[in-house]
Scaffold this active site. Structure first.
Site, short mmCIF file in Angstrom:
data_model
loop_
_atom_site.label_atom_id
_atom_site.label_comp_id
_atom_site.label_asym_id
_atom_site.label_seq_id
_atom_site.Cartn_x
_atom_site.Cartn_y
_atom_site.Cartn_z
N LYS A 1 0.99 -1.17 0.05
CA LYS A 1 -0.06 0.02 0.00
C LYS A 1 0.81 1.05 0.01
O LYS A 1 0.42 2.40 -0.23
CB LYS A 1 -1.04 -0.02 1.00
CG LYS A 1 -2.26 -1.09 1.02
CD LYS A 1 -3.16 -0.87 2.07
CE LYS A 1 -2.80 -1.35 3.41
NZ LYS A 1 -2.30 -2.76 3.64
N TYR B 1 1.19 4.01 6.36
CA TYR B 1 2.44 3.52 6.19
C TYR B 1 3.50 4.68 6.19
O TYR B 1 4.54 4.53 7.00
CB TYR B 1 2.48 2.70 5.01
CG TYR B 1 2.13 1.30 4.90
CD1 TYR B 1 1.42 0.76 6.01
CD2 TYR B 1 1.80 0.45 3.71
CE1 TYR B 1 1.17 -0.56 6.00
CE2 TYR B 1 1.32 -0.62 3.91
CZ TYR B 1 0.90 -1.17 4.82
OH TYR B 1 0.30 -2.58 4.82
#
Length: 357
Positions: A112, A144
């Site tokens: 991702k 992230y």
């Protein structure tokens, strides 16, 4: 010198595999989770990562040389994902700071990084594949990135080295995990076999026909250990996948064969519309509970085994997802794992532990 590790998220797919590897390699291993691990050779540490004070107390006697961050907490929005998950990383690194023993921190994120968060999955300008580590961050909110920034800031403050690991969909065993395609497919195949329902591929035509790859948790564990102990690999981010590529139209037949099923045809009738597992398995909890009782399975709660939403997200993508491993290869990491064997090993383990019949 004996190496000592704190594995955060030790009961998850990655943490479990990593702790097992480190114990075999002679490390002292403490495993942090909300519920105490019973894994052999691992010192259990229980704490909620969202309770900073409780976490500090739980880790007061732990003096790790290496910290491996292998967990996250799914929230309703990406803004909440960022707030909660960055705070959890910060809390762990703040809690181990007083010991002054940490030399390396390994953070597990995923693809991702390139695809964007679930809220924006596969929408907008699609990224170029194969994914390479030098591709910059997307111009979207992404937890992230926030996790990475917490590690980078703590490293600058405390002087430890770091590595970031970006696997594709991970194959491995863990009960109660938020994202577990392998066990989800095992449960789905079992239900299809037990009920006589067709074994439909739940994804998009692009995923059915296109190329893709995956990551075995055992290989990811070896990659984490390699980066933590290889001087040339410090302070870098790495993709990590098995090393093979496949098409789901081939893999689906392989999985069907393992379970004694015939795969349902992926034809024009259903190719234009995805048949998501969330819809196919929506009413299956009572069926699984009855099956577990009838066949003597140890987990009657289907929700603790299957995560259809995540499998649907991965198999419903509108692009091929292929990952470049050249960076790791050039630095000496040459491990390989055939993905069909990774699935079969997992299915055998699930059966041996009476999680599937």
């Amino acid at each position: 010198m004996t190496q000592s590790a704190l594995v955060v998220g030790v009961t998850g797919i990655v943490g479990r595999a990593l702790a097992s590897l480190l114990v075999k390699e002679g490390w002292q291993v403490a495993g942090l989770s909300r519920h105490a691990t019973t894994q052999l050779g691992v010192t259990p540490v229980t704490a909620d990562l969202r309770d900073g004070n409780g976490l500090t107390r739980a880790l007061a006697s732990i003096r790790p040389s290496h910290v491996f961050l292998c967990t996250w907490s799914r929230q309703a929005t990406e803004a909440e994902n960022i707030r909660v998950n960055s705070a959890m990383v910060r809390a762990v690194l703040d809690a181990v700071r007083p010991a002054g023993t940490v030399r390396h921190v390994g953070l597990v994120t995923g693809l991702k990084h390139y695809l964007g968060p679930f809220e924006a999955y596969g929408r907008g300008v699609l990224p170029q594949t194969p994914f390479r580590e030098d591709q910059g961050r997307l111009d979207v909110d992404n937890f992230y990135y926030a996790q990475e920034d917490e590690v980078f800031a703590a490293a600058a403050r405390d002087g430890f080295r770091w590595s970031v690991h970006r696997p594709h969909t991970i194959i491995g065993q863990a009960v109660g995990n938020a994202m577990n395609m392998g066990t989800t497919l095992a449960a789905y195949a079992t239900l299809c076999r037990e009920t006589g329902r067709p074994f439909h591929f739940p994804g998009s035509p692009v995923q059915w026909h296109g190329l893709t790859d995956m990551t075995d948790a055992r290989l990811l564990a070896r990659h984490l250990l390699w980066a933590a102990t290889t001087p040339g690999a410090v302070d870098q981010a790495f993709n990590v996948v098995n090393g093979d590529i496949f098409r789901w139209k081939w893999m689906w037949a392989r999985i069907a064969q393992w379970f004694g099923l015939e795969p349902a045809p992926f034809t024009a009738k259903n190719a234009g519309g995805i048949l998501p597992l969330e819809r196919q398995m929506a009413d299956d909890a009572p069926l699984w509970a009855a099956l577990a009782q009838r066949r003597g399975l140890v987990e009657p709660d289907l929700a603790r085994l299957a995560s259809p939403w995540h499998t649907d997200a991965d198999l419903g993508r509108p692009i091929e997802v292929v990952t470049d491993m050249s960076k790791s290869r050039r630095l000496g990491f040459t491990d390989y794992q055939a993905t069909d064997d990774a699935f079969f090993d997992l299915f055998g383990e699930l059966r041996a532990h009476r999680l599937i019949p």
